[in-house]
Scaffold this active site. Structure first.
Site, PDB file in Angstrom:
ATOM      1  N   HIS A  24       2.688  14.546  -0.515  1.00 16.63           N
ATOM      2  CA  HIS A  24       2.715  13.596  -1.635  1.00 16.63           C
ATOM      3  C   HIS A  24       1.357  12.995  -1.971  1.00 16.63           C
ATOM      4  O   HIS A  24       1.283  11.868  -2.440  1.00 16.63           O
ATOM      5  CB  HIS A  24       3.714  12.481  -1.332  1.00 16.63           C
TER       6      HIS A  24
ATOM      7  N   ARG B 224      16.121   7.815   1.495  1.00 21.62           N
ATOM      8  CA  ARG B 224      15.231   8.894   1.056  1.00 21.62           C
ATOM      9  C   ARG B 224      14.087   9.084   2.063  1.00 21.62           C
ATOM     10  O   ARG B 224      13.712  10.202   2.393  1.00 21.62           O
ATOM     11  CB  ARG B 224      14.670   8.577  -0.340  1.00 21.62           C
TER      12      ARG B 224
ATOM     13  N   CYS C 246      13.029  12.296   4.492  1.00 20.40           N
ATOM     14  CA  CYS C 246      11.695  12.873   4.657  1.00 20.40           C
ATOM     15  C   CYS C 246      11.368  13.014   6.154  1.00 20.40           C
ATOM     16  O   CYS C 246      10.835  14.037   6.574  1.00 20.40           O
ATOM     17  CB  CYS C 246      10.630  12.010   3.975  1.00 20.40           C
TER      18      CYS C 246
ATOM     19  N   CYS D 282       3.328  11.766   5.342  1.00 19.20           N
ATOM     20  CA  CYS D 282       3.822  11.670   3.960  1.00 19.20           C
ATOM     21  C   CYS D 282       2.815  12.356   3.029  1.00 19.20           C
ATOM     22  O   CYS D 282       3.177  13.054   2.088  1.00 19.20           O
ATOM     23  CB  CYS D 282       3.968  10.217   3.530  1.00 19.20           C
TER      24      CYS D 282
END
Lengths: 205, 282
Positions: free
Chosen positions: B195, B239, B243, B191
């Protein structure tokens, strides 16, 4: 009590902080058990993707800032993964490379059975040709990359290595190990090298 | 705003988003994306004045119906479902999710808890609910998604307030944080690859810096959200699933430990951020 001890004690207390201010560390085995339990519907072939190799394990653990000894071990291991074309030619066709740089196709669970070849998806993260304005910024700009380096052979090889396995140059680099991971073939990587390093490529115009 | 005005504005937002998605012409892409972002931002402001102009409100409405109607083999409504604040209490429950539930002896987010209640109260088959839980592009969100949208909307205006009293809640947070930085899959992605930095983008799409409270507070409370590019409501778990698709990982199970722990981490980072659900996304 000497003041220095008081300072040390206070510092320790402050860093320990209130119990919920900082998440406690989690055991790696505990995390892997959670991963296993969270993909029960995936086929055995797909479940193979849930594991991590040694490089992923240590990069995750150190949040991509490995201590020097760990970094050296990664560099040595990843360097050994790089395979070269039999004829030693590292540059292919920049036009094919351009298509690969644009394409994000391949490897996602909606990409099977394959409808086309895997792409390199370079533009997701890098600026390359000045003609393409839809580029990402997770990686550095590669605009005029070859031109700036006077198209030197050493840089041709460095670019080949960087695409094949970026972690041979930078331990815990963000970029995927596109050759070592099998996402791109040697031929495709040669085409991408040409796109970055050929004097005829729009990247260098 | 009149319904005709709303429709016209909505069409212009869609047209801009389509233009953004389709364009590859030099000079146009950045302009189009700036324009579509600006237009979506204008639309977001109008949503505050007139929330019913968000297509996701249809799912709030549908979710409320699903909550209150006797359904399933046991012909029971979900009104006795305990979302953490006692059976039947929906108001404010979403603001404290994920949380530990003693009956299940685990931490659950909204989606996981909905599945639990649909199974235990209504008698639905859990495996069938989890088999294909998300809609394809252009199709309406499924019942779990509509219920989550209704539940989230009932906490609108409240602040994200994870309780983190129970040891398993603290463990979920630690797990979520570790997972956020866990690299895996054929691309070595975590992630954090996308991000964990300021002002980055993929192509022209801006990426939220989700490990930074000030940024997370701005976006986490928007989910579930209507996603213009796929024309349906996506929950937070959907969501995250998306990803993982981009990360070349397999399809993650709805309600399983990984998405719940990641949600716990995001909610904790975004603690104090306002819930504006359902939101509106590109």
């Amino acid at each position: 009590m000497p003041a220095i001890f008081l300072v040390a004690l206070l510092t320790a207390l402050l860093y320990a902080g209130p119990a919920d201010a900082q998440a406690p560390a989690i055991d790696a085995a505990r995390m892997e058990a959670a991963v296993k339990r969270s993909w029960t519907q995936a086929s055995p072939e797909w479940q193979a993707r849930l594991g991590q190799d040694e490089t992923m394990v240590v990069c995750s653990e150190h949040r991509n800032s490995p201590p020097p000894a760990v970094a050296d071990a990664i560099l040595a291991r990843e360097r050994a993964s790089i395979k070269y074309p039999a004829d030693g030619k590292l540059m292919g066709d920049w036009k094919k490379g351009q298509k690969l740089a644009q394409s994000g196709y391949g490897g996602r669970f909606t990409d099977y059975p394959p409808r086309t070849e895997n792409g390199g998806n370079c533009y997701a993260c890098h600026q390359l040709s000045s003609n393409e304005l839809s580029f990402g910024t997770l990686g550095p700009s590669l605009l005029e990359y070859g031109k700036i380096r006077k198209f030197s052979d050493a840089d041709v090889k460095a670019v080949y290595d960087r695409i094949y396995n970026p972690q041979a140059a930078v331990a815990c680099a963000s970029m995927p190990r596109l050759g070592a991971g099998g996402h791109l073939s040697i031929e495709q990587i040669k085409d991408l090298v040409a796109y970055v390093m050929s004097p005829d490529s729009p990247v260098n115009k | 705003m009149s319904s005709a005005g709303r429709a016209a504005l909505w069409l212009s937002v869609c047209a801009l988003v389509v233009a953004f998605a389709a364009t590859r012409a030099p000079g146009l892409a950045q302009d189009a994306t700036d324009a579509s972002e600006k237009e979506i931002e204008r639309y977001r402001q109008m949503l505050k004045a007139d929330p019913w102009s968000n297509p996701a409100m249809l799912d709030v409405d549908r979710g409320e119906g699903l909550w209150k109607t006797p359904r399933g083999p046991k012909a029971t409504s979900l009104e006795a479902c305990d979302l953490g604040k006692g059976p039947g209490v929906v108001k404010g429950a979403f603001a404290e999710l994920p949380r530990y539930f003693a009956d299940a002896d685990r931490v659950m987010d909204a989606e996981a808890r909905i599945v639990w209640c649909m199974e235990k109260l209504q008698g639905f088959d859990r495996a069938a609910l989890l088999k294909k839980p998300y809609p394809g592009g252009g199709r309406a969100t499924k019942d779990i998604g509509a219920l989550a949208t209704y539940i989230a909307h009932e906490s609108n205006g409240l602040k994200l307030s994870p309780t983190l009293h129970h040891p398993k809640e603290k463990e979920a947070l630690a797990l979520g944080e570790a997972l956020f930085f866990r690299r895996g899959g054929p691309m070595d992605f975590a992630c954090a690859t996308c991000h964990a930095d300021q002002g980055k983008r993929i192509r022209l799409q801006g990426l939220p810096f989700l490990s930074k409270p000030a940024e997370a507070r701005k976006v986490v409370g928007d989910w579930p959200a209507y996603r213009v590019s796929s024309s349906h409501v996506m929950t937070m778990e959907h969501r995250i699933y998306d990803c993982f698709w981009q990360m070349r990982m397999p399809e993650v199970d709805l309600g399983s430990e990984v998405p719940v722990a990641l949600t716990m981490y995001l909610i904790k980072v975004a603690e104090g951020g306002e819930i504006n659900a359902p939101g509106l996304k590109r």
